[in-house]
Design a protein around this motif. Structure first.
Motif, PDB file in Angstrom:
ATOM      1  N   GLU A 151       0.822  -1.198   0.000  1.00 17.33           N
ATOM      2  CA  GLU A 151       0.000   0.000   0.000  1.00 17.33           C
ATOM      3  C   GLU A 151       0.866   1.262   0.000  1.00 17.33           C
ATOM      4  O   GLU A 151       0.351   2.372  -0.072  1.00 17.33           O
ATOM      5  CB  GLU A 151      -0.926   0.003   1.216  1.00 17.33           C
ATOM      6  CG  GLU A 151      -1.898  -1.165   1.264  1.00 17.33           C
ATOM      7  CD  GLU A 151      -2.967  -1.074   0.187  1.00 17.33           C
ATOM      8  OE1 GLU A 151      -3.224   0.042  -0.301  1.00 17.33           O
ATOM      9  OE2 GLU A 151      -3.542  -2.128  -0.169  1.00 17.33           O
ATOM     10  N   GLY A 152       2.185   1.095   0.142  1.00 16.38           N
ATOM     11  CA  GLY A 152       3.103   2.217   0.163  1.00 16.38           C
ATOM     12  C   GLY A 152       3.416   2.670   1.570  1.00 16.38           C
ATOM     13  O   GLY A 152       2.654   2.454   2.513  1.00 16.38           O
ATOM     14  N   ASP A 153       4.567   3.292   1.736  1.00 17.23           N
ATOM     15  CA  ASP A 153       4.978   3.848   3.020  1.00 17.23           C
ATOM     16  C   ASP A 153       4.191   5.128   3.271  1.00 17.23           C
ATOM     17  O   ASP A 153       4.167   6.013   2.421  1.00 17.23           O
ATOM     18  CB  ASP A 153       6.484   4.153   2.980  1.00 17.23           C
ATOM     19  CG  ASP A 153       7.058   4.553   4.329  1.00 17.23           C
ATOM     20  OD1 ASP A 153       6.278   4.946   5.221  1.00 17.23           O
ATOM     21  OD2 ASP A 153       8.288   4.486   4.492  1.00 17.23           O
ATOM     22  N   PRO A 154       3.520   5.274   4.456  1.00 18.20           N
ATOM     23  CA  PRO A 154       2.833   6.535   4.750  1.00 18.20           C
ATOM     24  C   PRO A 154       3.770   7.737   4.672  1.00 18.20           C
ATOM     25  O   PRO A 154       3.320   8.842   4.347  1.00 18.20           O
ATOM     26  CB  PRO A 154       2.303   6.326   6.173  1.00 18.20           C
ATOM     27  CG  PRO A 154       2.213   4.842   6.338  1.00 18.20           C
ATOM     28  CD  PRO A 154       3.343   4.280   5.528  1.00 18.20           C
ATOM     29  N   GLN A 155       5.050   7.523   4.988  1.00 17.72           N
ATOM     30  CA  GLN A 155       6.042   8.586   4.833  1.00 17.72           C
ATOM     31  C   GLN A 155       6.636   8.452   3.431  1.00 17.72           C
ATOM     32  O   GLN A 155       7.729   7.945   3.235  1.00 17.72           O
ATOM     33  CB  GLN A 155       7.114   8.473   5.911  1.00 17.72           C
ATOM     34  CG  GLN A 155       6.573   8.696   7.325  1.00 17.72           C
ATOM     35  CD  GLN A 155       7.627   8.433   8.377  1.00 17.72           C
ATOM     36  OE1 GLN A 155       7.904   7.282   8.737  1.00 17.72           O
ATOM     37  NE2 GLN A 155       8.220   9.501   8.897  1.00 17.72           N
ATOM     38  N   ALA A 156       5.873   8.917   2.468  1.00 17.94           N
ATOM     39  CA  ALA A 156       6.191   8.652   1.069  1.00 17.94           C
ATOM     40  C   ALA A 156       7.324   9.547   0.579  1.00 17.94           C
ATOM     41  O   ALA A 156       7.610  10.605   1.143  1.00 17.94           O
ATOM     42  CB  ALA A 156       4.952   8.860   0.208  1.00 17.94           C
ATOM     43  N   VAL A 157       7.949   9.105  -0.488  1.00 17.65           N
ATOM     44  CA  VAL A 157       8.957   9.887  -1.182  1.00 17.65           C
ATOM     45  C   VAL A 157       8.427  10.190  -2.590  1.00 17.65           C
ATOM     46  O   VAL A 157       7.823   9.309  -3.222  1.00 17.65           O
ATOM     47  CB  VAL A 157      10.301   9.117  -1.246  1.00 17.65           C
ATOM     48  CG1 VAL A 157      10.167   7.834  -2.038  1.00 17.65           C
ATOM     49  CG2 VAL A 157      11.402   9.987  -1.810  1.00 17.65           C
ATOM     50  N   PRO A 158       8.578  11.405  -3.096  1.00 17.28           N
ATOM     51  CA  PRO A 158       8.044  11.729  -4.426  1.00 17.28           C
ATOM     52  C   PRO A 158       8.703  10.884  -5.513  1.00 17.28           C
ATOM     53  O   PRO A 158       9.926  10.701  -5.519  1.00 17.28           O
ATOM     54  CB  PRO A 158       8.389  13.210  -4.600  1.00 17.28           C
ATOM     55  CG  PRO A 158       8.605  13.735  -3.216  1.00 17.28           C
ATOM     56  CD  PRO A 158       9.174  12.588  -2.438  1.00 17.28           C
ATOM     57  N   MET A 159       7.881  10.374  -6.411  1.00 23.01           N
ATOM     58  CA  MET A 159       8.373   9.590  -7.537  1.00 23.01           C
ATOM     59  C   MET A 159       7.577   9.959  -8.774  1.00 23.01           C
ATOM     60  O   MET A 159       6.775  10.892  -8.759  1.00 23.01           O
ATOM     61  CB  MET A 159       8.260   8.086  -7.219  1.00 23.01           C
ATOM     62  CG  MET A 159       9.219   7.604  -6.145  1.00 23.01           C
ATOM     63  SD  MET A 159       9.001   5.853  -5.720  1.00 23.01           S
ATOM     64  CE  MET A 159       9.276   5.045  -7.304  1.00 23.01           C
ATOM     65  N   ALA A 160       7.778   9.225  -9.847  1.00 22.46           N
ATOM     66  CA  ALA A 160       7.007   9.453 -11.064  1.00 22.46           C
ATOM     67  C   ALA A 160       5.514   9.334 -10.750  1.00 22.46           C
ATOM     68  O   ALA A 160       5.109   8.474  -9.959  1.00 22.46           O
ATOM     69  CB  ALA A 160       7.415   8.441 -12.129  1.00 22.46           C
ATOM     70  N   PRO A 161       4.664  10.179 -11.344  1.00 24.82           N
ATOM     71  CA  PRO A 161       3.229  10.184 -11.008  1.00 24.82           C
ATOM     72  C   PRO A 161       2.553   8.834 -11.139  1.00 24.82           C
ATOM     73  O   PRO A 161       1.575   8.562 -10.433  1.00 24.82           O
ATOM     74  CB  PRO A 161       2.649  11.205 -11.996  1.00 24.82           C
ATOM     75  CG  PRO A 161       3.781  12.105 -12.324  1.00 24.82           C
ATOM     76  CD  PRO A 161       5.016  11.236 -12.306  1.00 24.82           C
ATOM     77  N   VAL A 162       3.043   7.964 -12.014  1.00 25.05           N
ATOM     78  CA  VAL A 162       2.401   6.672 -12.224  1.00 25.05           C
ATOM     79  C   VAL A 162       2.393   5.828 -10.966  1.00 25.05           C
ATOM     80  O   VAL A 162       1.556   4.932 -10.802  1.00 25.05           O
ATOM     81  CB  VAL A 162       3.095   5.918 -13.386  1.00 25.05           C
ATOM     82  CG1 VAL A 162       4.494   5.451 -12.979  1.00 25.05           C
ATOM     83  CG2 VAL A 162       2.264   4.738 -13.852  1.00 25.05           C
ATOM     84  N   TYR A 163       3.303   6.122 -10.008  1.00 23.50           N
ATOM     85  CA  TYR A 163       3.363   5.357  -8.769  1.00 23.50           C
ATOM     86  C   TYR A 163       2.448   5.912  -7.678  1.00 23.50           C
ATOM     87  O   TYR A 163       2.363   5.335  -6.589  1.00 23.50           O
ATOM     88  CB  TYR A 163       4.805   5.302  -8.253  1.00 23.50           C
ATOM     89  CG  TYR A 163       5.686   4.415  -9.105  1.00 23.50           C
ATOM     90  CD1 TYR A 163       5.598   3.029  -9.017  1.00 23.50           C
ATOM     91  CD2 TYR A 163       6.592   4.954 -10.010  1.00 23.50           C
ATOM     92  CE1 TYR A 163       6.388   2.213  -9.799  1.00 23.50           C
ATOM     93  CE2 TYR A 163       7.388   4.151 -10.809  1.00 23.50           C
ATOM     94  CZ  TYR A 163       7.283   2.773 -10.701  1.00 23.50           C
ATOM     95  OH  TYR A 163       8.072   1.965 -11.481  1.00 23.50           O
ATOM     96  N   GLY A 164       1.755   7.017  -7.945  1.00 24.69           N
ATOM     97  CA  GLY A 164       0.778   7.531  -7.011  1.00 24.69           C
ATOM     98  C   GLY A 164       1.388   8.295  -5.853  1.00 24.69           C
ATOM     99  O   GLY A 164       2.609   8.426  -5.731  1.00 24.69           O
ATOM    100  N   PRO A 165       0.521   8.795  -4.932  1.00 20.94           N
ATOM    101  CA  PRO A 165       1.009   9.600  -3.805  1.00 20.94           C
ATOM    102  C   PRO A 165       1.757   8.787  -2.744  1.00 20.94           C
ATOM    103  O   PRO A 165       2.541   9.353  -1.987  1.00 20.94           O
ATOM    104  CB  PRO A 165      -0.276  10.204  -3.226  1.00 20.94           C
ATOM    105  CG  PRO A 165      -1.366   9.264  -3.653  1.00 20.94           C
ATOM    106  CD  PRO A 165      -0.952   8.737  -4.991  1.00 20.94           C
TER     107      PRO A 165
END
Length: 505
Positions: free
Chosen positions: A168-182
């Protein structure tokens, strides 16, 4: 062991004190950041006054949580230092944040640790355009060697890495290409080592720590450090303890990359070290049935050649690879050179293996692509690596890297690693050791998911998270301009010129 491992002579670096390999080790794969962080946190919290914690990192974010509020890496390491644990760290002194690296984060983590009584240095002793890419932690316990442990792999102590197997992704996200979402899903692997190999990982840290070369030769960096009184001198370490006693029955060989540097050569590798490249080339040359790879890049014809050679040599050999579907960085200038590198590598491998080459990319249950950051290679369930090194010329020659290779005659560890990774990607257990069964499971899962999409996503989504990966097809002009950036920036060659001319490692 000499069938799969490099001998001391084959390693080609007599200046290092590392043993060729050690036996009597235990190894446990930790799949994805949540599992790694979950093992690391209690191990650090158990440490007492006089214990030793050593770590290296490519990037460190002080507020990255290991397990909820109050477990920020800053707090965990500083608490250890305040209770008397000897905490020493080396973090790459990276490029400016506007280039999407991590200079500010690395500086702040070091400052927090120093305030608590530890010591954390920003290390820029790299080749121009290179990085210290090693990610490992060593915990030593004088008088309590049964607790000694090392963690080696590809997982940084930073934002974006704390994902679970559900992706589901790390809540402390790192910016990546938009295709990978927030909240970009992130797949990665670390290995927990116990036994004599822990001492070898510690020796790798000590070689870098005791290097007398200045941490940076950049006059602007040195002026900054002088003005802000940044620590640039490594304090002495306590004497290294004897290696921990045997903890299992596995043989472990540490493989490393250090570049050739004409100025400021490493005293422990004055001509560089390329045991990652040499180790892969030797082991893959012995593979006869199945090579399984998970890799962030899978670039470079010079590197892909060893996979192609293995496929040509062994007509029954299959290659299964899991790679990210899209580059991590947005923008044509950033992503197209990566696609160029992937296109060239896969063209060479496909030409050698044909229908024996099976390449997939994963997505989560919502259809969001999962970024594969893992660096894993398994050959015939007899040899397996987990480390920081990607299948690329940069990782094999230009940056600093550390990978843990295990030779496992019983296949228990290697099969467990391969099956656990397959279970995450396929949603099913594969108990059959036959490579054809393993490959068929991947192909069927990819076909089922592709057919579900083609039918308009009618009915329940089929189990499994993989789709077949099709290599990009670039125009002639795109290959020309992206090839230049690829060779200069994305995948440079860190070998001495004589080795480049003969294409040796």
């Amino acid at each position: 062991m000499t069938d799969w491992f490099l001998t001391a002579r084959e390693r080609g670096n007599p200046h290092s004190k590392l043993e060729a390999w050690t036996e009597g080790n235990a190894a446990r794969p930790l799949i994805d950041g949540r599992e790694y962080y979950g093992a690391l946190l209690p191990a650090v919290r158990r440490m007492q006054r006089g214990d030793l914690l050593l770590f290296t990192d490519w990037r460190g974010d002080p507020d990255q949580r290991l397990d909820g509020p109050g477990t920020e890496i800053r707090e965990v390491l500083c608490d250890a230092a305040r209770r008397g644990v000897i905490v020493k760290g080396l973090i790459w002194r990276s490029h400016l944040d506007r280039l999407q690296f991590s200079e500010e984060e690395n500086q702040h983590l070091g400052e927090e640790i120093e305030k608590a009584g530890g010591e954390c240095l920003r290390d820029m002793r790299v080749r121009t355009g290179g990085s210290h890419h090693q990610k490992f932690i060593v915990l030593r316990h004088p008088g309590r060697p049964e607790h000694d442990v090392a963690y080696v792999g590809g997982i940084d102590l930073c934002h974006g890495r704390g994902d679970s197997s559900e992706h589901e992704g790390d809540p402390q996200a790192v910016p990546m290409a938009p295709v990978y979402g927030p909240r970009p899903p992130w797949h990665d692997v670390q290995v927990e080592l116990r036994g004599p190999a822990v001492g070898q990982v510690e020796a790798t840290f000590r070689e870098r720590w005791t290097d007398p070369t200045p941490l940076s030769r950049n006059p602007l960096f040195r002026l900054h450090d002088l003005i802000y009184r940044e620590d640039t001198h490594a304090d002495p370490l306590p004497e290294q303890l004897p290696d921990p006693p045997p903890a299992g029955d596995l043989a472990v060989q540490l493989l490393r990359t250090y570049p050739h540097r004409r100025t400021g050569a490493y005293p422990f590798a004055p001509d560089g070290e390329r045991t990652v490249a040499r180790g892969y080339r030797k082991a893959l040359g012995r593979a006869r049935r199945l090579i399984y790879v998970e890799d962030q890049y899978l670039w470079s014809p010079q590197v892909a050649e060893c996979f192609a050679d293995a496929l040509r040599t062994s007509p029954d050999l299959h290659l299964v690879a899991v790679v990210p579907r899209h580059p991590d960085a947005p923008g044509k200038i950033a992503k197209t050179p990566q696609l160029y590198g992937r296109e060239r590598a896969l063209a060479m491998i496909n030409a050698a293996g044909g229908d024996r080459v099976h390449v997939f990319s994963p997505e989560n249950a919502h259809g969001t692509p999962i970024y594969v950051h893992a660096k894993v290679c398994i050959a015939d369930d007899a040899w397996a690596t987990v480390g920081s090194d990607n299948v690329s010329l940069r990782s094999w020659t230009h940056d600093s890297e550390l990978t843990c290779a295990v030779a496992d005659p019983t296949g228990e560890y290697t099969r467990s690693l391969r099956r656990r990774l397959a279970r995450e990607h396929l949603g099913i257990d594969i108990d059959d050791d036959d490579p054809e069964t393993f490959i068929a499971a991947f192909e069927q899962a990819a076909a089922n998911l592709s057919n579900w999409y083609a039918a308009g996503k009618v009915g329940d989504r089929p189990p499994g998270r993989v789709l077949r990966y099709d290599a990009p097809s670039l125009t002639w002009w795109t290959r020309q301009w992206s090839g230049v950036l690829y060779r200069l920036v994305h995948d440079p060659d860190g070998r001495p010129r004589p080795m480049r001319r003969t294409d040796e490692f």
